[in-house]
Write an enzyme that holds these catalytic residues in place. Structure first.
Site, PDB file in Angstrom:
ATOM      1  N   GLU A   1      -4.715 -11.756 -22.311  1.00  0.00           N
ATOM      2  CA  GLU A   1      -3.570 -11.808 -21.392  1.00  0.00           C
ATOM      3  C   GLU A   1      -3.060 -13.229 -21.181  1.00  0.00           C
ATOM      4  O   GLU A   1      -1.986 -13.420 -20.627  1.00  0.00           O
ATOM      5  CB  GLU A   1      -3.923 -11.150 -20.056  1.00  0.00           C
ATOM      6  CG  GLU A   1      -5.166 -11.674 -19.374  1.00  0.00           C
ATOM      7  CD  GLU A   1      -5.535 -10.861 -18.113  1.00  0.00           C
ATOM      8  OE1 GLU A   1      -4.735 -10.039 -17.650  1.00  0.00           O
ATOM      9  OE2 GLU A   1      -6.651 -11.088 -17.602  1.00  0.00           O
TER      10      GLU A   1
ATOM     11  N   HIS B   1       0.824  -1.206   0.000  1.00  0.00           N
ATOM     12  CA  HIS B   1       0.000   0.000   0.000  1.00  0.00           C
ATOM     13  C   HIS B   1       0.860   1.259   0.000  1.00  0.00           C
ATOM     14  O   HIS B   1       0.578   2.216  -0.696  1.00  0.00           O
ATOM     15  CB  HIS B   1      -0.856   0.029   1.273  1.00  0.00           C
ATOM     16  CG  HIS B   1      -2.174  -0.609   1.087  1.00  0.00           C
ATOM     17  ND1 HIS B   1      -2.637  -1.598   1.914  1.00  0.00           N
ATOM     18  CD2 HIS B   1      -3.137  -0.389   0.176  1.00  0.00           C
ATOM     19  CE1 HIS B   1      -3.828  -1.961   1.514  1.00  0.00           C
ATOM     20  NE2 HIS B   1      -4.160  -1.246   0.458  1.00  0.00           N
TER      21      HIS B   1
ATOM     22  N   ASN C   1       0.584  -6.877 -18.676  1.00  0.00           N
ATOM     23  CA  ASN C   1       1.267  -7.359 -17.453  1.00  0.00           C
ATOM     24  C   ASN C   1       1.230  -8.883 -17.395  1.00  0.00           C
ATOM     25  O   ASN C   1       2.250  -9.546 -17.214  1.00  0.00           O
ATOM     26  CB  ASN C   1       0.586  -6.827 -16.182  1.00  0.00           C
ATOM     27  CG  ASN C   1       0.426  -5.330 -16.188  1.00  0.00           C
ATOM     28  OD1 ASN C   1       1.101  -4.651 -16.935  1.00  0.00           O
ATOM     29  ND2 ASN C   1      -0.480  -4.818 -15.375  1.00  0.00           N
ATOM     30  N   ASP C   2       0.026  -9.428 -17.532  1.00  0.00           N
ATOM     31  CA  ASP C   2      -0.076 -10.882 -17.462  1.00  0.00           C
ATOM     32  C   ASP C   2       0.425 -11.544 -18.740  1.00  0.00           C
ATOM     33  O   ASP C   2       0.993 -12.631 -18.694  1.00  0.00           O
ATOM     34  CB  ASP C   2      -1.523 -11.300 -17.174  1.00  0.00           C
ATOM     35  CG  ASP C   2      -1.817 -11.215 -15.687  1.00  0.00           C
ATOM     36  OD1 ASP C   2      -0.966 -11.663 -14.898  1.00  0.00           O
ATOM     37  OD2 ASP C   2      -2.875 -10.688 -15.311  1.00  0.00           O
TER      38      ASP C   2
ATOM     39  N   ARG D   1       5.262 -12.347 -12.058  1.00  0.00           N
ATOM     40  CA  ARG D   1       5.412 -10.891 -12.089  1.00  0.00           C
ATOM     41  C   ARG D   1       5.709 -10.297 -10.717  1.00  0.00           C
ATOM     42  O   ARG D   1       6.061  -9.120 -10.611  1.00  0.00           O
ATOM     43  CB  ARG D   1       4.173 -10.231 -12.729  1.00  0.00           C
ATOM     44  CG  ARG D   1       2.888 -10.447 -11.980  1.00  0.00           C
ATOM     45  CD  ARG D   1       1.674 -10.054 -12.819  1.00  0.00           C
ATOM     46  NE  ARG D   1       1.081  -8.789 -12.409  1.00  0.00           N
ATOM     47  CZ  ARG D   1      -0.113  -8.367 -12.812  1.00  0.00           C
ATOM     48  NH1 ARG D   1      -0.829  -9.092 -13.675  1.00  0.00           N
ATOM     49  NH2 ARG D   1      -0.584  -7.231 -12.407  1.00  0.00           N
TER      50      ARG D   1
ATOM     51  N   CYS E   1      -4.228  -2.073 -21.746  1.00  0.00           N
ATOM     52  CA  CYS E   1      -4.437  -1.498 -20.410  1.00  0.00           C
ATOM     53  C   CYS E   1      -3.391  -1.949 -19.401  1.00  0.00           C
ATOM     54  O   CYS E   1      -3.497  -1.655 -18.215  1.00  0.00           O
ATOM     55  CB  CYS E   1      -5.836  -1.811 -19.899  1.00  0.00           C
ATOM     56  SG  CYS E   1      -6.108  -3.557 -19.613  1.00  0.00           S
TER      57      CYS E   1
ATOM     58  N   ARG F   1     -14.277  -4.356 -15.342  1.00  0.00           N
ATOM     59  CA  ARG F   1     -13.831  -5.740 -15.446  1.00  0.00           C
ATOM     60  C   ARG F   1     -14.469  -6.554 -14.329  1.00  0.00           C
ATOM     61  O   ARG F   1     -14.526  -6.102 -13.192  1.00  0.00           O
ATOM     62  CB  ARG F   1     -12.308  -5.787 -15.331  1.00  0.00           C
ATOM     63  CG  ARG F   1     -11.748  -7.156 -15.624  1.00  0.00           C
ATOM     64  CD  ARG F   1     -10.254  -7.113 -15.712  1.00  0.00           C
ATOM     65  NE  ARG F   1      -9.654  -6.915 -14.399  1.00  0.00           N
ATOM     66  CZ  ARG F   1      -8.337  -6.807 -14.207  1.00  0.00           C
ATOM     67  NH1 ARG F   1      -7.516  -6.840 -15.244  1.00  0.00           N
ATOM     68  NH2 ARG F   1      -7.848  -6.638 -13.012  1.00  0.00           N
TER      69      ARG F   1
ATOM     70  N   ARG G   1     -10.822  -1.895 -12.146  1.00  0.00           N
ATOM     71  CA  ARG G   1     -10.564  -3.189 -11.492  1.00  0.00           C
ATOM     72  C   ARG G   1     -11.538  -3.328 -10.324  1.00  0.00           C
ATOM     73  O   ARG G   1     -11.363  -2.682  -9.297  1.00  0.00           O
ATOM     74  CB  ARG G   1      -9.132  -3.250 -10.974  1.00  0.00           C
ATOM     75  CG  ARG G   1      -8.060  -3.277 -12.050  1.00  0.00           C
ATOM     76  CD  ARG G   1      -6.692  -3.342 -11.381  1.00  0.00           C
ATOM     77  NE  ARG G   1      -5.627  -3.723 -12.288  1.00  0.00           N
ATOM     78  CZ  ARG G   1      -4.761  -2.877 -12.819  1.00  0.00           C
ATOM     79  NH1 ARG G   1      -4.847  -1.595 -12.558  1.00  0.00           N
ATOM     80  NH2 ARG G   1      -3.793  -3.319 -13.615  1.00  0.00           N
TER      81      ARG G   1
END
Ligand code: PEP
Ligand code: MG
Length: 752
Positions: free
Chosen positions: A600, A356, A623-624, A634, A671, A498, A462
């Site tokens: 992805e 965080h 990313n994925d 990752r 994205c 999503r 998300r």
């Protein structure tokens, strides 16, 4: 041989200073190998030289003996990063005579590099008067010794025991938030620490309960105040940490546990330590990353309670100049307690780039590096450079380095002003190609962010964040409120929502999933299809939230086969029929959302044709896609250097997707993080992508870059990049391109 090796290593480890350690090393190695001379040269990468640090056999006067990286046999060992065995050193073309050290009397030379994590830290050399090659067992003795020394020397370096000019240090960690800072370092050791609280009992239980209540109230007030202070700077998603603290403070179970301890006679501080440790241990023993992170949150909360229990006058630190905050573990509250404008950067000994606090520093635009192995008292109050692009942390750098970083800093400031001055203009390339720039959002949209006026919609919302922060699945009504807020913020722009993408590194706290390979396991659509009741509620909530606004698209994550898509669509159809009917009865009309999938999982690269007629749009999750194409986790720091979205295989996959999307007339957007990275954005537009979605912080920068370059030049760049075989060469090519367009300030070497 093993015993001798162990003896030497033991002596080196137990020495008090690095110099003593190296002296032990050379004298004991000379004895063990029965050789005439042993020397250690240590590399100074900033100045590109080796310095003779310890020797048995050479004449090391007070003068410092140094060799350039490209000089002598020592330089050659370093350059080749491999051992060199020469019967007569003086006959070797690379031999360099250094006067005054008495090297003339030695003929044979065997040198081997000391390498840690692919970096040459130094060279160890043995020499003999006699002209002969060292034999195999001598070779393997020294090579083994060097390998064992590498870890010890790397640790000494990190601890500030390194010799480099005076108390200069060059440390590294993981770059958690980009940017550069030059300022004095500050280590705050005045905070009471949970681990220092000793068992103690109280005399007056009532008075102790009151102290605790006052501390809890004060902490709650502080969290509300900090939340408010950040409200205008941050996206709401990042503010969630303060809500989480307030939530925990009000947790009846936690309060009851504290009360019970004090009722049993414990002093409030001791009660806090025991309860907080019991709670946080429960989380830190869990396997998955997300739950481990919650253990930190609970400890942080405990620290704040201790702070408010402390009877001393709070030590309100004042700083005249901005500082670089040094901490063991960065916490959100710690970030917040340094006044705005006085925090230049943060360097933490522990911590992950997805914590965080790391997210918070990114959102605040404060450079941050995590996982730096420094000793606080050697760094405190010294001038430091924090390079949040590369993860470099320099303590007392020389004036040239300092001047260079100050220049970078000025450039960064100037760029930010230029970029933000016209961030609300449309993203149109120099030759008038319109590029749609969307943002990625989380918990909820922040309607007052200036950036909102200059974007083309939300490319990725998300939805898992509210699911992760709660203690159970949010109800349909709760979800409707969440979704409606975000849809409402962008009434005239598309918002791509999503469906739940939990699993992998995002397991739900109330639904622990134990898996050996969570990223290859029960994640995203696989989970929601197995739980149609959860999926149905979420889709219904999305649809109900969109009534009257009509700006919502639905995106499905982690689709790896067409059956999954068909099954998910069937559920969406049912939810749609249901919600539409109720809406109609209430005199309202339900707009049909467009349905898209994340590209992805690599299997989808070969099924793009099958999506025609099945989906309305595609969204590429780079990313994925990178993680799965390169078979690299990752989130695993050990293989972080293997994770590279500029890997040619990833670039070819991206090109294939955009070409197929065009062929099948499917709208496509990227994205993943690549879209918000200057290098990535240029390549993507060059490949043909016309829609990018990124973190709000990157929008102004990316738009500025796109507006100053012709799309045809980006196309040429992408064509060239697609012919390259190595990711670093792609990076190099793009860097040169950006520099040629006078936009070099937007990238920094090594920025991956
Ligand atoms: C991606 O994988 O690129 C993506 C955008 O999704 P997430 O980072 O949420 O997995
Ligand atoms: Mg993803």
């Amino acid at each position: 041989m093993l015993t001798q090796l162990r003896d030497i290593v033991d002596k080196v480890v137990s020495a008090h200073t690095l110099i003593d350690a190296l002296d032990q090393l050379v004298s004991n190695t000379t004895l063990a190998m029965k050789t005439d001379c042993c020397s250690v040269y240590i590399a100074d990468h900033q100045r590109q030289i080796y310095t003779l640090m310890a020797t048995q056999g050479l004449n090391k006067s007070r003068r410092r003996i140094s060799l350039r990286f490209d000089q002598g046999l020592v330089g050659l060992v370093g350059q080749r990063a491999e051992p060199l065995n020469v019967a007569d050193a003086r006959l070797h073309p690379r031999f360099k005579h250094v006067s005054g050290i008495g090297e003339e009397s030695f003929r044979s030379f065997f040198g081997t590099p000391i390498i840690h994590q692919r970096q040459v830290l130094g060279v160890i050399v043995v020499q003999q008067r006699q002209q002969r090659e060292f034999n195999e067992s001598e070779e393997s003795f020294l090579v083994t010794l060097a390998a064992q020394l590498a870890g010890i020397l790397a640790h000494a370096k990190a601890q500030g025991m390194w010799f480099e000019q005076g108390n200069r240090l060059h440390l590294t960690g993981s770059a958690a938030s980009s940017g550069v800072a030059v300022a004095k370092a500050w280590w705050d050791d005045t905070q009471p620490l949970l681990e220092h609280v000793a068992p103690a009992s109280c005399l007056n239980i009532h008075a102790e309960q009151d102290r605790l209540t006052i501390a809890i109230d004060a902490a709650a007030k502080e969290f509300r105040r900090l939340r408010k202070r950040f409200d205008s700077d941050l996206q709401k998603e990042t503010l969630a940490i303060f809500d989480l603290f307030s939530h925990l403070l009000n947790d009846p179970l936690l309060r009851q546990d504290l009360k019970t301890r004090i009722d049993g006679g414990d002093q409030a501080e001791w009660a806090v330590r025991q309860v907080v440790e019991a709670y946080s241990n429960r989380f830190s023993n869990m396997k998955d990353q997300y739950l481990k992170e919650r253990a930190r949150d609970i400890r942080e909360l405990g620290q704040r309670l201790l702070y408010f229990l402390c009877d001393d006058e709070p030590n309100e630190q004042q700083w005249d100049e901005p500082i670089v905050l040094l901490t063991r573990e960065l916490t959100a509250a710690m970030l917040a307690t340094v006044p705005a404008g006085k925090l230049a950067a943060v360097v933490a000994q522990d911590g992950a780039a997805n914590s965080h606090a790391a997210i918070l520093s990114r959102a605040l635009g404060i450079p941050a590096i995590m996982g730096v192995d420094f000793t606080p008292h050697t760094v405190h109050n010294n001038v430091v450079v924090v390079d949040g692009y590369r993860g470099d942390f320099l303590v007392n750098p020389n004036r040239h380095v300092l001047a260079e970083y100050r220049r970078l800093l000025r450039e960064d400031d100037e760029l930010e002003k230029i970029v933000e001055g016209d961030q609300q203009q449309l993203a149109v390339t120099k030759d008038q190609q319109r590029i749609m720039v969307h943002i990625n959002a989380g918990l909820s949209a922040d309607s007052h962010l200036a950036i909102n006026k200059g974007i083309d919609g939300v490319g990725l919302y998300r939805t898992e964040v509210p699911f992760l922060l709660q203690r159970s699945f949010p109800s349909e009504e709760e979800q409707i409120n969440q979704y409606r807020t975000i849809l409402h913020t962008y009434p005239h722009q598309p918002v791509v929502m999503r469906t739940l993408d939990i699993g992998g590194d995002k397991p739900l706290p109330y639904l622990p999933i134990e898996e050996d390979n969570p990223f290859l396991g029960w994640r995203g659509i696989r989970f929601t299809l197995d739980h149609p009741e959860i999926f149905m509620i979420q889709v219904r909530a999305m649809l109900r939230a969109s009534i009257g606004l009509n700006n919502m698209d639905i995106l499905l994550p982690m689709i790896s086969s067409i059956n999954e898509l068909d099954d998910a669509k069937a559920i969406i159809e049912r939810a749609y029929a249901d919600v539409a009917q109720t809406a109609l009865a209430a005199g309202q009309q339900l707009h049909k959302p467009r349905i898209g999938i994340m590209i992805e999982v690599p299997s989808m690269l070969y099924q793009l044709h099958a999506l025609v007629g099945r989906v309305d749009f595609l969204s590429v999750g780079s990313n994925d896609l990178t993680q799965y194409l390169l078979a690299v986790d990752r989130n695993n720091a050990r293989v972080a250097s293997v994770y590279d979205a500029l890997h040619p295989a990833v670039l070819h996959a991206l090109k294939h997707i955009v070409d197929s999307a065009e062929k099948y007339q499917l709208p496509v957007c990227v994205c993943g993080e690549l879209a918000g990275d200057p290098v990535g954005a240029l390549l993507l537009v060059g490949m043909g992508y016309r829609s990018l979605s990124m973190n709000a912080r990157n929008v102004a920068k990316i738009k500025y870059i796109l507006r100053h370059i012709n799309s045809t030049d980006m196309t040429a760049l992408a064509i060239q990049a697609l012919q390259v075989d190595i990711a670093d060469d792609v990076r190099q090519l793009t860097t040169v391109f950006i520099e040629q367009h006078q936009l070099g300030g937007f990238i920094r070497a090594g920025n991956k």
